[in-house]
Every structure is written in structure tokens, then in C-alpha cells.
Design an enzyme around this catalytic site. Structure first.
Site, PDB file in Angstrom:
ATOM      1  N   PHE A   1     -28.158 -36.854  55.423  1.00 16.41           N
ATOM      2  CA  PHE A   1     -26.940 -38.033  55.327  1.00 16.41           C
ATOM      3  C   PHE A   1     -26.513 -38.726  54.414  1.00 16.41           C
ATOM      4  O   PHE A   1     -27.021 -39.542  53.532  1.00 16.41           O
ATOM      5  CB  PHE A   1     -28.272 -38.809  56.670  1.00 16.41           C
ATOM      6  CG  PHE A   1     -27.870 -39.820  57.041  1.00 16.41           C
ATOM      7  CD1 PHE A   1     -26.753 -39.666  57.735  1.00 16.41           C
ATOM      8  CD2 PHE A   1     -28.000 -40.888  57.570  1.00 16.41           C
ATOM      9  CE1 PHE A   1     -26.152 -40.791  59.027  1.00 16.41           C
ATOM     10  CE2 PHE A   1     -27.672 -42.354  58.007  1.00 16.41           C
ATOM     11  CZ  PHE A   1     -26.509 -41.873  58.955  1.00 16.41           C
TER      12      PHE A   1
ATOM     13  N   GLY B   1     -16.506 -41.247  42.731  1.00 17.82           N
ATOM     14  CA  GLY B   1     -16.653 -40.197  43.506  1.00 17.82           C
ATOM     15  C   GLY B   1     -16.591 -39.269  44.260  1.00 17.82           C
ATOM     16  O   GLY B   1     -17.213 -38.064  45.322  1.00 17.82           O
TER      17      GLY B   1
ATOM     18  N   GLY C   1     -10.946 -30.171  51.280  1.00 19.55           N
ATOM     19  CA  GLY C   1     -10.939 -31.879  52.282  1.00 19.55           C
ATOM     20  C   GLY C   1     -10.073 -31.718  53.013  1.00 19.55           C
ATOM     21  O   GLY C   1     -10.854 -30.960  54.583  1.00 19.55           O
TER      22      GLY C   1
ATOM     23  N   LYS D   1     -14.220 -22.390  46.160  1.00 20.08           N
ATOM     24  CA  LYS D   1     -13.221 -23.066  46.714  1.00 20.08           C
ATOM     25  C   LYS D   1     -11.917 -21.035  47.153  1.00 20.08           C
ATOM     26  O   LYS D   1     -12.609 -20.951  48.142  1.00 20.08           O
ATOM     27  CB  LYS D   1     -12.489 -23.365  46.395  1.00 20.08           C
ATOM     28  CG  LYS D   1     -13.637 -25.062  46.983  1.00 20.08           C
ATOM     29  CD  LYS D   1     -12.885 -26.024  46.311  1.00 20.08           C
ATOM     30  CE  LYS D   1     -13.686 -27.618  46.493  1.00 20.08           C
ATOM     31  NZ  LYS D   1     -13.628 -28.625  45.947  1.00 20.08           N
TER      32      LYS D   1
HETATM   33  N1  HSE Z   1     -15.813 -31.818  43.227  1.00 17.93           N
HETATM   34  C1  HSE Z   1     -14.735 -31.926  44.184  1.00 17.93           C
HETATM   35  C2  HSE Z   1     -13.648 -32.581  43.594  1.00 17.93           C
HETATM   36  C3  HSE Z   1     -14.792 -32.516  44.716  1.00 17.93           C
HETATM   37  O1  HSE Z   1     -12.954 -32.935  43.116  1.00 17.93           O
HETATM   38  O2  HSE Z   1     -12.835 -31.607  44.591  1.00 17.93           O
HETATM   39  C4  HSE Z   1     -14.729 -31.712  46.776  1.00 17.93           C
HETATM   40  O3  HSE Z   1     -14.832 -30.600  46.905  1.00 17.93           O
END
Ligand code: HSE
Length: 330
Positions: A6, A197, A144, A215
Site C-alpha cells: 500500500f 518519484g 507502465g 523488463k
Molecule cells: N524506475 C522505473 C523507471 C520505474 O524509471 O522506468 C518503472 O518501472
């Protein structure tokens, strides 16, 4: 369903669920959240948690159970779906890996934004899901908000995906873009990406290409259906790129981008020179993912690769997809 983790993403999923209540009603989706688990304890109510109250009052909410943890609760919790959003750990996949196994073994579907368990144990987890007749969806783990797994699974089903090329890390793309456009320094750009962030808890994962490599492993297993592991990926980060290299490339009409590539013979992530006019030349924190396919030929997706709200779009897409499939099979 139960939410495990969370942090920013878990909270964004909760907020968007509240925001989209009308849409959910219209499409006949009536979720009940029976558990929300975080490190120190959990909110549990098998009749359904009060999300606005938890978002406002946190641990002071009456459903808070100090010390209750996901690992112990998942097997017996009366729910159909576990949404796993704990922090990625590519060393051993934990605690996510145990959560995935407990959920699937106790007959629950899993939706996740957590790369760790998939990087460590993709084939094992898919076999387990199949054996238990459950679904494991992970749209949010790569790119994302960009719906690449959905596209490959549904709209492009007739195609064989031959190779995948892309920019898979928003933080390193942001740094390279800043250095290219403003001639800024590496460290200032990194600090900004962290403030927004985007960066991983340990930003060397972003800069040294480990996040992008993780990824690629998920893309290799999930789309190309080849059992690649992190150690198979040839990795080169962006920390050695200098403003001079970027200027030289620009003079010839190129830009420096951190490009991931996977086909059935090669899997690598490294800085590459890309023509300024290429569809891969996206700036800022954007991600881009390009499929080379046999029938549709090249298809390129561009979008937000990070950010809690953007990520929640992919998570809720997976949740709604599972809801649809489960209803059809009822
Ligand atoms: N740290 C990763 C980025 C976050 O900057 O793409 C998403 O996986």
C-alpha cells in the site's frame, strides 16, 4: 480482492477505484476489498473495507490489525484476487514471490506491478497458475500504462512477435533527454528524476540498465515465450555517456538513447545512436516499445512507463479483464 502493498501504487489503485465507481457500476464490476496489507500490519474486513476511511485515517482506521501480514493471511482469506504491489526485489523476488505462490496455491488470481517474482521465476509461476486454473497478469510491470501484453495476447494474437525494441526505463530516458536538450549534468538530471518519484529505490538499477534488463526478461518470457533469465541479458548502462558524446551524435543527426532489444537469439540493453526522426526517439520520462511482427509488421507503442496513477491504469485493466473472463465462464 485484497491489495498487497500500500505504497504509492496501492494508494493510487484505491483512489482510482473510488473515482471510477460510476463506470464500474455501468459495466457490472462491483469489487469488494477485503484486505489491504502493508509491512507493519493490515486492514482486514471480510465484509468489505471502507477505502475512503483508510486513505484518510490510515492506521487509526478501526479495521487496522497491527502485525497482520500478507504471507499468513493470503491462503485463507475469502477472496478471488490478490493484487500484488510490493516493491520489486530482483535478488530473490521476495516478499512478492511467496505472495504469488500462496495466492495461486490457494486458488486466487494474481495481478501485479512487481517485477521481482517474474524476473526470478517466470516459467514456474506460469506453470503454477495453469496447474491451479488461475490467471497471473502483469501489464504494469513493463512500460507502465502502455497495454503491450494485452495487445500481444488479444489484438495481435494472429501474429508472431519476432523482436521487441524499446526504451524501458523512464529515469534513464529522462537523464539522457535533459543532457541532450539542455546540456545539463548527469547528477542534476538524476536528482530531478528521483524527485518526480520515477527512480527505483536504488537508482543504479535505472542507470546501469538493470531495471530495463529485468523488463526485457519479462518481455522475453511473456511475449516471445522464451525462458530467458537476467543473467542472459547483455547489460550496459548510461553512466559513461558524456555531454561531448551527445553533442557529437547530434551533429550527425542522431541522439543517444538507452535501448533494450530482444529476439530469439539476442537480449541486450545498451546506449545506441538513434536517428532523430526514429519512432524510438521519445523524450522525457516516456517509454517506447516496438514489436516486429510477421503479419502486422512493425507496431510501436509510446506512453508513460512509470508514475503511480499511470501504473494503476494497467493494474485496473488487468483486474477488469479477469473479472470479464471469470464472468463469461460462470
Ligand atoms: N524506475 C522505473 C523507471 C520505474 O524509471 O522506468 C518503472 O518501472
Amino acid at each position: 480482492m485484497a491489495l498487497v502493498g500500500f505504497g504509492n501504487v496501492g494508494k493510487a489503485v484505491s483512489r482510482v477505484m473510488l473515482e471510477k465507481r460510476e463506470l464500474f457500476q455501468k459495466i457490472g464490476f462491483e469489487p469488494t476489498v477485503v484486505g489491504i496489507f502493508e509491512k507493519k500490519g493490515s486492514w482486514i474486513d471480510e465484509k468489505g473495507l471502507n477505502l475512503p476511511e483508510i486513505l484518510s485515517y490510515g492506521e487509526s482506521s478501526p479495521s487496522w490489525v497491527e502485525g497482520a501480514n500478507a504471507k499468513e493471511w493470503i491462503p485463507d482469506l475469502d477472496c478471488e484476487l490478490i493484487v500484488e504491489m510490493t516493491v520489486t526485489n530482483i535478488e530473490d523476488g521476495e516478499p512478492g514471490l511467496t505472495h504469488f505462490r500462496e495466492a495461486l496455491n490457494s486458488g486466487k488470481d494474481v495481478v501485479t506491478s512487481n517485477k521481482g517474482p517474474l524476473v526470478i521465476a517466470f516459467p514456474e509461476l506460469m506453470d503454477l497458475a495453469e496447474k491451479r486454473g488461475r490467471m497471473l497478469l502483469y501489464e504494469a510491470t513493463v512500460g507502465g500504462a502502455i497495454p503491450i501484453f494485452y495487445a500481444a495476447r488479444e489484438a495481435l494474437l494472429v501474429n508472431k512477435v519476432i523482436s521487441i525494441t524499446g526504451i524501458l526505463n523512464g529515469t534513464s530516458n529522462y537523464i539522457l533527454t535533459k543532457m541532450t536538450d539542455e546540456g545539463g549534468s548527469f547528477s542534476a538530471a538524476l536528482r530531478e528524476a528521483q524527485e518526480r518519484g520515477y527512480a527505483e529505490a536504488d537508482p543504479t538499477y535505472d542507470i546501469e540498465g538493470i531495471d530495463a534488463a529485468s523488463k526485457l526478461v519479462i518481455l522475453a518470457n511473456g511475449i516471445l515465450k522464451i525462458k530467458k533469465k537476467l543473467r542472459d541479458v547483455k547489460i550496459e548502462g548510461i553512466s559513461k555517456i558524456t555531454p561531448e558524446m551527445i553533442d557529437l551524435a547530434m551533429e550527425d543527426g542522431y541522439i543517444v538513447k538507452h535501448i533494450g532489444y530482444v529476439d530469439r537469439n539476442k537480449i541486450e540493453v545498451m546506449p545506441r545512436l538513434i536517428p532523430k526522426s526514429s519512432p524510438l526517439a521519445v523524450g522525457g520520462t516516456l517509454n517506447v516499445i516496438s514489436f516486429e511482427t510477421d503479419i502486422a509488421k512493425d507496431i510501436t507503442f509510446i506512453g508513460r512507463g512509470a508514475g503511480p496513477r499511470e501504473t494503476s491504469s494497467a493494474i485496473l485493466g488487468d483486474i477488469l479483464y479477469i473479472n470479464k473472463i471469470r464472468k463469461e465462464n460462470m
